[in-house]
Design an enzyme around this catalytic site. Structure first.
Site, PDB file in Angstrom:
ATOM      1  N   SER A   1       0.869  -1.410  -0.057  1.00 51.95           N
ATOM      2  CA  SER A   1      -0.183  -0.057   0.111  1.00 51.95           C
ATOM      3  C   SER A   1       0.867   1.326  -0.165  1.00 51.95           C
ATOM      4  CB  SER A   1      -0.918  -0.182   0.962  1.00 51.95           C
ATOM      5  OG  SER A   1      -1.741  -0.998   1.264  1.00 51.95           O
TER       6      SER A   1
HETATM    7  N1  SAH Z   1      -0.653  -4.406   4.210  1.00 47.06           N
HETATM    8  C1  SAH Z   1       0.107  -4.960   2.909  1.00 47.06           C
HETATM    9  C2  SAH Z   1      -1.105  -5.206   2.054  1.00 47.06           C
HETATM   10  C3  SAH Z   1      -0.829  -6.322   0.750  1.00 47.06           C
HETATM   11  S1  SAH Z   1      -2.029  -6.383  -0.259  1.00 47.06           S
HETATM   12  C4  SAH Z   1       1.174  -4.304   2.447  1.00 47.06           C
HETATM   13  O1  SAH Z   1       1.184  -3.140   2.249  1.00 47.06           O
HETATM   14  O2  SAH Z   1       2.140  -4.906   2.066  1.00 47.06           O
HETATM   15  C5  SAH Z   1      -3.025  -7.380   0.328  1.00 47.06           C
HETATM   16  C6  SAH Z   1      -2.491  -8.707   0.710  1.00 47.06           C
HETATM   17  O3  SAH Z   1      -3.524  -9.510   1.210  1.00 47.06           O
HETATM   18  C7  SAH Z   1      -1.811  -9.482  -0.433  1.00 47.06           C
HETATM   19  O4  SAH Z   1      -0.528  -9.801  -0.013  1.00 47.06           O
HETATM   20  C8  SAH Z   1      -2.578 -10.851  -0.719  1.00 47.06           C
HETATM   21  O5  SAH Z   1      -1.796 -12.012  -0.870  1.00 47.06           O
HETATM   22  C9  SAH Z   1      -3.240 -11.015   0.795  1.00 47.06           C
HETATM   23  N2  SAH Z   1      -4.307 -11.780   0.719  1.00 47.06           N
HETATM   24  C10 SAH Z   1      -5.507 -11.691   0.077  1.00 47.06           C
HETATM   25  N3  SAH Z   1      -6.546 -12.428   0.668  1.00 47.06           N
HETATM   26  C11 SAH Z   1      -6.121 -13.102   1.670  1.00 47.06           C
HETATM   27  C12 SAH Z   1      -6.489 -14.222   2.458  1.00 47.06           C
HETATM   28  N4  SAH Z   1      -7.861 -14.677   2.239  1.00 47.06           N
HETATM   29  N5  SAH Z   1      -5.663 -14.671   3.467  1.00 47.06           N
HETATM   30  C13 SAH Z   1      -4.280 -14.055   3.578  1.00 47.06           C
HETATM   31  N6  SAH Z   1      -3.886 -13.108   2.982  1.00 47.06           N
HETATM   32  C14 SAH Z   1      -4.656 -12.641   1.695  1.00 47.06           C
END
Ligand code: SAH
Length: 183
Positions: free
Chosen positions: A31
């Site tokens: 993000s």
């Molecule tokens: N806060 C993180 C956001 C990453 S984007 C950052 O800034 O790096 C959202 C993330 O959620 C992705 O890495 C995706 O793989 C993960 N994600 C999506 N659905 C998920 C689930 N059901 N369980 C665990 N992770 C999940």
């Protein structure tokens, strides 16, 4: 956030300080800094030293590292991410930051798992941050939030526009929705 250098968490280091979300592979993004800081500010009262934090969809691991530093050596931070490669990469990145020693001591852990189920082992949590959108508020996460705890989670799937919500679990175990923000 000033203690955790974003260059360890992005694939292209020269873009590390741009205020935009960046692709980190496997369909995921880190993000934008303003989004990280906004979520952290909403959770600030619940991430004091000694608090327990659950970071769902921990992705790059950036926020997991910041949460770890906020709650410190007496706190505990659990990241949950469904993509094993991202988990490995996030652990390597966190170890390069001042939060690395917290990982060595087991105060920060990152698991490969489905975040909808939360992480029962470390529950209940003072604070839950969800970085992945959910169609509905997952019941397991609600159950794993301490009375008086706070959860920030984007809920909804409406045409790529995500209404993000902030929930507080009251002492009497009801979940009043705080209409804090929508973007
Ligand atoms: N806060 C993180 C956001 C990453 S984007 C950052 O800034 O790096 C959202 C993330 O959620 C992705 O890495 C995706 O793989 C993960 N994600 C999506 N659905 C998920 C689930 N059901 N369980 C665990 N992770 C999940």
């Amino acid at each position: 956030m000033s203690q955790v250098d974003r260059k360890f968490f992005v694939p292209i280091a020269k873009n590390a300080y741009k205020d935009v979300a960046q692709v980190i592979g496997y369909g995921a993004t880190i993000s934008a800094p303003h989004m990280h800081s906004y979520c952290l500010s909403l959770l600030a009262d619940h991430t004091k030293p000694g608090a327990s934090v659950l970071d769902i969809g921990s992705g790059s691991g950036y926020l997991t590292a910041v949460f770890g530093l906020m709650v410190g050596e007496t706190g505990r931070t659990v990241g949950v991410e469904r993509i094993p490669e991202l988990v490995k990469r996030s652990i390597d990145a966190i170890k390069q930051t001042p939060a690395g020693h917290l990982m060595d001591k087991g105060r920060i852990v990152v698991h490969v798992a489905d975040g909808k189920l939360g992480n029962e082992e470390g529950a209940p949590y003072d604070c839950i941050h969800v970085g992945a959108a959910a169609a509905e508020l997952p019941e397991a996460l609600v159950q794993q939030l301490k009375p008086g705890g706070r959860m920030v989670i984007p809920v909804g799937t409406d045409n790529q526009v995500i209404s993000s919500n902030c929930y507080c679990r009251s002492i009497n175990m009801k979940i009043p929705v705080l209409p804090l923000y929508i973007w």
